[in-house]
Design an enzyme around this catalytic site. Structure first.
Site, mmCIF file in Angstrom:
data_model
loop_
_atom_site.group_PDB
_atom_site.id
_atom_site.type_symbol
_atom_site.label_atom_id
_atom_site.label_comp_id
_atom_site.label_asym_id
_atom_site.label_seq_id
_atom_site.Cartn_x
_atom_site.Cartn_y
_atom_site.Cartn_z
ATOM 1 N N HIS A 251 -18.190 -9.068 -14.269
ATOM 2 C CA HIS A 251 -19.475 -8.885 -13.836
ATOM 3 C C HIS A 251 -20.096 -9.782 -12.342
ATOM 4 C CE1 HIS A 251 -21.728 -5.336 -15.531
ATOM 5 N NE2 HIS A 251 -22.229 -5.311 -14.227
ATOM 6 N N ARG A 286 -12.218 -10.546 -1.210
ATOM 7 C CA ARG A 286 -13.073 -11.182 -0.354
ATOM 8 C C ARG A 286 -12.106 -10.825 1.022
ATOM 9 N NH1 ARG A 286 -16.349 -9.971 -3.332
ATOM 10 N NH2 ARG A 286 -18.024 -11.125 -3.795
#
Ligand SMILES: Cc1cc2nc3c(=O)[nH]c(=O)nc-3n(C[C@H](O)[C@H](O)[C@H](O)COP(=O)(O)O)c2cc1C
Ligand SMILES: CC(C)CC(=O)C(=O)O
Length: 359
Positions: A251, A286
């Site tokens: 999460h 990323r």
């Protein structure tokens, strides 16, 4: 983060209300899991093969409810209208234009039917999945499922890592506990037991069990993915319970800061699932190389959370598009540099631990 994503993040930090910035950027407890999600990718390296590449790389993946799509998805995140006035509509258009699956959330500030309509206006075949928290009242859950079905969602993503809400110290300090006036979780409107015309709060329950997942499974013909799996035994139970996919996720470090990084939990889940259903991952992705590492470790696709919100806050639809295009372009570039003709050439032997030597 890549240069483009860093610039969008910096711009988002400038334009956002600092309290909402903290809500997005922050994590649970001491933010160890949050930090580790990115660091775990930094600890891994790719070992390229040479003299076997291709000018055209096959990056398409098949996912339940999304034939031939990019290996990057928009992970479900709450409250897009707090990031930008166009909110989820902007995200939906950008995802559809980029050929990326959008997982729209139960906590969206735009109703799922409108989100799907916006995506399909860009691409009639755009895939939108609906993320939900199983509600303790099965009637409410069923109503949400029917709404997602009617809207045209092609899969459901059940988030299972939130038996209680995480303790997010930034939010506690800032007093951010709910949406400000004028905004609502639109999917929670007009539900059984709720106020007519108004919204019910999203409930989290530590009493949910595998029986509740079985009930959902029986309730719908849509593919169901289980999100928030870290333990390989749970991955096995999920497959036995008839799920169509497992999402390895902590999460984004927002629930429990004692858990490992998502990518560190991935290999054991991949092994447990043994190819029976696709395994997805989110948390800390990323760069395009991070996508390649996750796929080499056995993920079919990855989700991206915060960077999408940074793009949205900084530049609306265009910003989300830039985030997705950058990651996909970098991923394709990483494939070329790995000597890979497509996703299938990313095998486990290409991933090594940085600093540990190569055997
Ligand atoms: C602001 C924010 C809101 C989120 N809301 C939800 C949500 O409503 N449901 C859910 O399953 N996950 C939610 N997530 C978790 C994401 O789906 C995803 O697991 C996580 O963001 C991935 O990590 P990343 O941000 O490092 O890419 C949220 C994440 C953020 C940052
Ligand atoms: C509204 C919340 C349930 C959204 C969430 O899952 C999160 O903030 O991580």
């Amino acid at each position: 983060m890549t240069g483009v994503l860093t610039a969008l993040h910096d711009r988002a930090r400038e334009v956002l209300d600092p309290v909402f910035y903290d809500y997005v950027a922050g994590g649970a407890g001491g933010e160890r899991a949050l930090a580790d999600n990115e660091r775990a990718f930094d600890r891994l390296a790719l070992l390229p093969r040479v003299l076997r590449g291709s000018a055209v790389r096959d990056t398409a993946v098949r996912l339940p409810g999304a034939p031939a799509t990019a290996p990057v998805l928009v992970a479900p995140t709450a409250f897009h209208r707090l990031a930008h006035p166009d909110g989820e509509l902007a995200t939906a258009r950008a995802a559809a234009a980029a050929g990326v699956v959008l997982v729209t959330g139960l906590a969206a500030t735009t109703a799922v039917a409108e989100v799907v309509r916006a995506a399909r206006a860009v691409d009639p075949d755009a895939a939108v999945w609906f993320q939900l928290y199983l509600q303790p009242d099965p009637e409410v859950t069923e109503c949400l499922v029917r709404r997602a079905e009617r809207a045209g969602c092609t899969a459901l993503v059940v988030t299972a890592d939130s038996p209680v809400f995480g303790r997010r110290e930034r939010d506690l300090r800032n007093g951010f506990t709910d949406l400000p006036p004028g905004y609502a979780a639109e999917n929670m409107r007009d539900l059984p037991g709720g106020p007519p015309g108004g919204t019910r709060p999203i409930a989290m329950s530590p009493e949910l069990s595998w029986d509740d997942l079985a009930r959902l499974r029986a309730m719908t013909a849509l593919p169901v993915l289980l999100k928030g799996v870290l333990h390989p035994a749970d991955a096995r139970l999920a497959v036995a319970g008839g799920v169509d996919g497992v999402v390895v996720s902590n999460h984004g470090g927002r629930q429990f800061d004692a858990v490992p990084a998502a990518v560190d939990a991935l290999p054991a889940v991949v092994e447990a699932v043994a190819g029976r259903v696709p395994v997805l991952l989110d948390g800390g992705v990323r760069r395009g190389a991070d996508v390649a590492i996750a796929l080499a470790l056995g993920a079919t696709a990855v989700g991206v959370g915060r960077p999408v919100l940074w793009g949205l806050a900084a530049e609306g639809e265009r910003g989300v598009r830039r985030v997705l295009d950058t990651l996909l372009d970098e991923y394709d570039h990483a494939l070329a540099l790995c000597g890979a003709r497509g996703n299938a050439d990313l095998t486990g032997d290409l991933v090594v631990r940085r600093g540990a030597g190569v055997r």
